[in-house]
Scaffold this motif. Structure first.
Motif, PDB file in Angstrom:
ATOM      1  N   LYS A 143      93.630  18.408  25.759  1.00 16.95           N
ATOM      2  CA  LYS A 143      93.277  18.844  27.464  1.00 16.95           C
ATOM      3  C   LYS A 143      91.743  18.754  27.402  1.00 16.95           C
ATOM      4  N   LYS A 144      90.834  19.271  26.445  1.00 16.74           N
ATOM      5  CA  LYS A 144      89.432  19.330  26.592  1.00 16.74           C
ATOM      6  C   LYS A 144      88.876  17.918  26.572  1.00 16.74           C
ATOM      7  N   VAL A 145      89.343  17.051  25.734  1.00 13.06           N
ATOM      8  CA  VAL A 145      88.693  15.540  25.810  1.00 13.06           C
ATOM      9  C   VAL A 145      89.112  15.033  27.148  1.00 13.06           C
ATOM     10  N   GLN A 146      90.340  15.087  27.535  1.00  9.25           N
ATOM     11  CA  GLN A 146      90.640  14.680  28.762  1.00  9.25           C
ATOM     12  C   GLN A 146      89.725  15.049  30.013  1.00  9.25           C
ATOM     13  N   LYS A 147      89.596  16.616  30.047  1.00  8.49           N
ATOM     14  CA  LYS A 147      88.580  17.218  30.929  1.00  8.49           C
ATOM     15  C   LYS A 147      87.334  16.543  30.970  1.00  8.49           C
ATOM     16  N   PHE A 148      86.717  16.464  29.861  1.00  9.23           N
ATOM     17  CA  PHE A 148      85.272  15.937  29.691  1.00  9.23           C
ATOM     18  C   PHE A 148      85.449  14.557  30.300  1.00  9.23           C
ATOM     19  N   TYR A 149      86.272  13.847  29.678  1.00 11.23           N
ATOM     20  CA  TYR A 149      86.120  12.081  30.173  1.00 11.23           C
ATOM     21  C   TYR A 149      86.572  12.121  31.640  1.00 11.23           C
ATOM     22  N   TYR A 150      87.272  13.166  32.202  1.00  9.39           N
ATOM     23  CA  TYR A 150      87.535  12.985  33.776  1.00  9.39           C
ATOM     24  C   TYR A 150      86.246  13.203  34.510  1.00  9.39           C
ATOM     25  N   LEU A 151      85.724  14.365  34.071  1.00 15.46           N
ATOM     26  CA  LEU A 151      84.424  14.748  34.726  1.00 15.46           C
ATOM     27  C   LEU A 151      83.350  13.762  34.525  1.00 15.46           C
ATOM     28  N   LEU A 152      83.296  12.970  33.339  1.00 10.76           N
ATOM     29  CA  LEU A 152      82.296  11.777  33.459  1.00 10.76           C
ATOM     30  C   LEU A 152      82.729  11.034  34.452  1.00 10.76           C
ATOM     31  N   LEU A 153      83.711  10.455  34.471  1.00 12.89           N
ATOM     32  CA  LEU A 153      84.206   9.277  35.309  1.00 12.89           C
ATOM     33  C   LEU A 153      84.163   9.813  36.746  1.00 12.89           C
ATOM     34  N   ALA A 154      84.344  11.166  37.155  1.00 11.05           N
ATOM     35  CA  ALA A 154      84.166  11.647  38.476  1.00 11.05           C
ATOM     36  C   ALA A 154      82.761  11.541  38.853  1.00 11.05           C
ATOM     37  N   PHE A 155      81.843  12.332  38.053  1.00 13.16           N
ATOM     38  CA  PHE A 155      80.345  12.189  38.250  1.00 13.16           C
ATOM     39  C   PHE A 155      79.779  11.025  38.608  1.00 13.16           C
ATOM     40  N   LEU A 156      80.073   9.875  37.546  1.00 13.16           N
ATOM     41  CA  LEU A 156      79.488   8.604  37.722  1.00 13.16           C
ATOM     42  C   LEU A 156      80.086   8.007  39.016  1.00 13.16           C
ATOM     43  N   THR A 157      81.230   8.172  39.233  1.00 13.80           N
ATOM     44  CA  THR A 157      81.646   7.468  40.418  1.00 13.80           C
ATOM     45  C   THR A 157      81.106   8.053  41.492  1.00 13.80           C
ATOM     46  N   LEU A 158      80.826   9.583  41.604  1.00 15.89           N
ATOM     47  CA  LEU A 158      80.284  10.075  43.040  1.00 15.89           C
ATOM     48  C   LEU A 158      78.731   9.441  43.095  1.00 15.89           C
TER      49      LEU A 158
END
Length: 233
Positions: A143-158
């Motif tokens: 879950k921790k790896v998934q959350k970090f990766y997801y936030l990276l994608l979200a912020f980069l996309t934003l």
């Protein structure tokens, strides 16, 4: 502090920090993927035909399609930047609801559709294939790896959803005929390319403001939950 100023400062800080993360540049193509997918999706909705989509290593892309001029062409030209901004907002909405896994499944699904149906260029095929495989591995990870990766994608996309229209504004000032979707819209409507670019940029800021609101809401919720645990423990 004014909420709009907070949004701009937060985006600027995020853009600087994410550039320090190794290989983060590769994931900025997610915004390009969604942008071109938006053009393709609306083309099909208005009974047009998508010939192919190309994605490039410099975070740019092109959708080749056949569409009637006029109102339909306007809708297709509007779709790219608009959908990219809305998709960035959606990623943060899913994060606020704790549904990062669904966000990764959604992005992988879009990538798979583009890979199977539209993308023909070498880099595009390589990037989409690698992105899908990596997403599957992350979904299977903790879950921790998934959350970090997801936030990276979200912020980069934003970030890219805002920087793209901002670049379009500068292009419209210096070379209005080469300002991509804004130039296309200027041909179909009485409004100049600069005004269309400004509209895209303001819409992206609005979506960014809402997206960061979801992020802050989730962060406050987590802090409150931790405080409650400490109190009862």
């Amino acid at each position: 502090m004014n909420k709009w100023l907070k949004t701009i400062l937060f985006l600027a800080g995020s853009a600087l920090l994410t550039r320090l993360i190794p290989f983060s540049s590769l994931f900025r193509n997610l915004d390009t993927m969604i942008h071109e997918f938006g053009h393709a999706m609306v083309t099909l909705l208005v009974s047009g035909s998508v010939l192919r989509i190309e994605l490039y290593a410099n975070h740019s892309g092109v959708t080749y399609s056949v569409i009637q001029a006029g109102g339909r062409a306007i809708l297709v030209s509007l779709a790219g930047y608009t959908l990219a901004s809305l998709f960035a907002l959606l990623l943060f909405y899913l994060y606020a609801r704790g549904r990062e896994k669904w966000g990764l499944i959604l992005t992988s699904g879009v990538a798979l559709v583009m890979l199977l149906l539209y993308v023909r260029g070498g880099f595009g095929i390589l990037w989409l294939s690698g992105f899908i495989v990596l997403n599957i591995l992350i979904i299977l990870a903790g879950k921790k790896v998934q959350k970090f990766y997801y936030l990276l994608l979200a912020f980069l996309t934003l970030e890219e959803s805002v920087l793209g229209p901002l670049f379009l504004v500068t292009m419209s000032l210096h070379s209005p005929t080469r300002a991509g979707d804004a130039s296309n819209l200027a041909q179909y409507t009485p409004l100049p390319a600069l005004l269309w670019a400004a509209i895209f940029f303001l819409f992206s800021l609005l979506c960014a403001k809402w997206a960061l609101g979801f992020f802050m809401q989730h962060s406050r919720s987590q802090l409150s939950t931790r405080a409650d645990r400490k109190w009862f423990n």
